[in-house]
Design a protein around this motif. Structure first.
Motif, PDB file in Angstrom:
ATOM      1  N   THR A   1     -71.539 -27.354  24.092  1.00 24.80           N
ATOM      2  CA  THR A   1     -72.284 -28.070  25.845  1.00 24.80           C
ATOM      3  C   THR A   1     -73.803 -27.214  26.075  1.00 24.80           C
ATOM      4  O   THR A   1     -74.990 -27.861  25.856  1.00 24.80           O
TER       5      THR A   1
ATOM      6  N   THR B   1     -76.463 -27.865  23.177  1.00 23.73           N
ATOM      7  CA  THR B   1     -76.775 -29.079  23.130  1.00 23.73           C
ATOM      8  C   THR B   1     -78.058 -28.959  24.452  1.00 23.73           C
ATOM      9  O   THR B   1     -79.136 -29.176  24.023  1.00 23.73           O
ATOM     10  N   SER B   2     -77.679 -28.095  25.415  1.00 26.57           N
ATOM     11  CA  SER B   2     -78.500 -28.329  26.353  1.00 26.57           C
ATOM     12  C   SER B   2     -80.024 -27.653  25.892  1.00 26.57           C
ATOM     13  O   SER B   2     -80.961 -27.836  26.128  1.00 26.57           O
TER      14      SER B   2
ATOM     15  N   ASP C   1     -82.141 -29.837  23.337  1.00 26.32           N
ATOM     16  CA  ASP C   1     -82.727 -31.193  23.334  1.00 26.32           C
ATOM     17  C   ASP C   1     -84.611 -30.190  24.105  1.00 26.32           C
ATOM     18  O   ASP C   1     -85.391 -31.062  24.221  1.00 26.32           O
TER      19      ASP C   1
ATOM     20  N   GLN D   1     -82.538 -22.591  28.274  1.00 23.78           N
ATOM     21  CA  GLN D   1     -81.826 -23.071  29.052  1.00 23.78           C
ATOM     22  C   GLN D   1     -82.186 -22.763  30.657  1.00 23.78           C
ATOM     23  O   GLN D   1     -81.947 -22.945  31.466  1.00 23.78           O
TER      24      GLN D   1
ATOM     25  N   VAL E   1     -75.823 -20.548  31.900  1.00 25.59           N
ATOM     26  CA  VAL E   1     -77.019 -20.999  31.952  1.00 25.59           C
ATOM     27  C   VAL E   1     -78.067 -21.263  33.826  1.00 25.59           C
ATOM     28  O   VAL E   1     -76.778 -21.320  34.686  1.00 25.59           O
TER      29      VAL E   1
END
Length: 267
Positions: free
Chosen positions: A14, A17-18, A21, A123, A187
């Motif tokens: 996760t 992916t954050s 992107d 992030q 994050v």
């Protein structure tokens, strides 16, 4: 206590992916379509998917898809721009990968440092670009000047021949490792109230700064390039946010106005 080995992996995925992107791989002036496909494959194996092409000599073709080896979605979604400036206009951080020393002094990062910085800033909400130049000649000096920092892969000096896809693989791996090492609670920590100015906003500021220095005769007949390079490094290191850049541009506008008034009085 849970012993599920997939729980930590799921959380780390996760986090990756954050970050991914907001991270794009930018290939400038690529000469061989096959290298575009190989770079797409290198990206996808490390969880990256945003490929950007700047004025490729040849568009992706059958060789590209063959060497992508299943990363067809990365190739198909690749954006194409005529210039590097357009491709990175909305980016907060631009890291230029170079294999040779330059007279243009930029902050130098090793791949691991670059991966940590890219993930951290992504992030935090920023758009990040990893820029790779032409297979034979790399980035031009004008393109290199658009970057905020330089990334150099410390290869064997007696045989430092890395092809484009290999270089993309090394940086993509470091990004993945940095993301996997990011604790979920971290994050967004330290996120600024307002993000740093975009690349386009900073370039507009630098253009106005250069005009203002000319208007007030700051250089006194000396070549302006050296002073502007140092000022660029200073402001890029400071990472002003958009509001701060607007204030700086207001100061410059007043300085330009005063210079015009002084010129009119002296005429």
């Amino acid at each position: 206590m849970s012993t599920d080995p997939t729980s930590g992996l799921s959380t780390a995925t996760t986090a990756l992916t954050s970050a991914s992107d907001r991270i794009r791989v930018v290939l400038v002036g690529t000469q061989h379509p096959g290298n575009i496909g190989s770079a797409a494959r290198a990206m996808k194996t490390m969880g990256l998917s945003r490929l950007v092409l700047v004025a490729p000599e040849r568009a992706p073709d059958a060789d590209s898809y063959a060497l992508a080896a299943g990363a067809d979605d990365v190739l198909a979604a690749a954006a194409i721009h005529p210039t590097l400036a357009e491709a990175i206009a909305d980016c907060r951080v631009v890291l230029g990968c170079t294999a040779r020393s330059r007279r243009i002094a930029l902050e130098e990062l090793e791949p691991r440092e670059a991966g940590v910085r890219a993930v951290r800033d992504a992030q935090g909400g920023g758009e990040i670009a990893l820029v790779f130049g032409r297979e034979r000649t790399g980035l031009s000096n004008d393109e290199y000047e658009l970057c905020h920092a330089a990334v150099h892969i410390p290869a064997n000096p007696d045989y430092s021949s890395l092809n484009l896809a290999m270089a993309v693989q090394v940086l993509s791996y470091e990004i993945r490792m940095a993301a996997l090492a990011t604790a979920p609670a971290a994050v967004g920590e330290g996120e600024r109230p307002e993000p740093p100015a975009s690349h386009a906003e900073m370039e507009s500021f630098f253009a106005q700064l250069a005009e203002t220095l000319d208007a007030i005769d700051f250089h006194k007949g000396r070549a302006p390039e050296s002073a502007m390079r140092k000022l660029r490094r200073l402001f890029l290191r400071a990472q002003p946010d958009a509001r701060e850049v607007r204030i700086l541009r207001g100061v410059l506008a007043d300085a330009q106005r005063m210079a015009r008034l002084a010129g009119e009085r002296g005429a």
